[in-house]
Design a protein around this motif. Structure first.
Motif, short mmCIF file in Angstrom:
data_model
loop_
_atom_site.label_atom_id
_atom_site.label_comp_id
_atom_site.label_asym_id
_atom_site.label_seq_id
_atom_site.Cartn_x
_atom_site.Cartn_y
_atom_site.Cartn_z
N ASP A 49 59.62 -21.83 27.92
CA ASP A 49 61.15 -21.10 28.58
C ASP A 49 61.15 -21.02 30.10
O ASP A 49 62.17 -20.45 30.60
N ARG A 50 60.65 -21.64 30.73
CA ARG A 50 60.47 -21.93 32.09
C ARG A 50 60.24 -20.53 32.82
O ARG A 50 60.79 -20.25 33.86
N THR A 82 63.86 -22.35 36.70
CA THR A 82 65.27 -22.77 36.14
C THR A 82 66.09 -23.68 37.03
O THR A 82 66.73 -24.74 36.91
N HIS A 85 64.33 -26.91 37.92
CA HIS A 85 64.31 -27.94 36.76
C HIS A 85 65.99 -28.35 36.68
O HIS A 85 65.95 -29.66 36.37
N ASP A 86 66.89 -27.29 36.75
CA ASP A 86 68.22 -27.82 36.59
C ASP A 86 68.61 -29.05 37.67
O ASP A 86 69.61 -29.83 37.59
#
Length: 130
Positions: A49-50, A82, A85-86
């Motif tokens: 779920d990061r 997040t 990662h995005d």
């Protein structure tokens, strides 16, 4: 300096950094579970779920000890993970970003997450996407 190939793979503590931009102390996933008082399955879920960052060192998934403090994960860490990662950062690139020294933060972004500069770290992570 300890040779990474001969370092014990199942214990927490110092693991020889592959580069200078890495933490000096690591926790194995069972150690993280114990510190957070959750099951190992929950730790795996947090990684998926990061909410937590884990990378392989010496063939074992490890978490930088600094990111797990006071029996909890650093408050802004999931948001930073997040955002990066995005921006198409791999886990290794995120680790390098978190541990790259930054004079304007008086240390590294990972260190700043534990203090009053956490929002600045989050803003910088957001800017990485542009």
């Amino acid at each position: 300096m300890t040779d990474p190939a001969t370092a014990p793979a199942t214990t927490a503590g110092p693991a020889a950094p592959a580069t200078a931009d890495e933490p000096t102390e690591w926790l194995t996933l069972p150690d993280v579970a114990e510190r957070l008082d959750v099951t190992i399955s929950k730790v795996h879920q947090m990684i998926r779920d990061r909410e937590l960052l884990a990378v392989r060192r010496d063939g074992v998934r490890r978490v930088p000890a600094e990111l797990v403090a006071n029996n909890t994960v650093r408050k802004h860490l999931p948001g930073v993970l997040t955002l990066l990662h995005d921006a198409n950062f791999s886990d290794e690139e995120i680790l390098q970003w978190l541990y790259r020294p930054d004079d304007s933060l008086s240390g590294t972004p990972a260190t700043a997450l534990g203090g009053d500069r956490a929002r600045e770290v989050k803003r910088r992570a957001q800017a990485e996407g542009f």
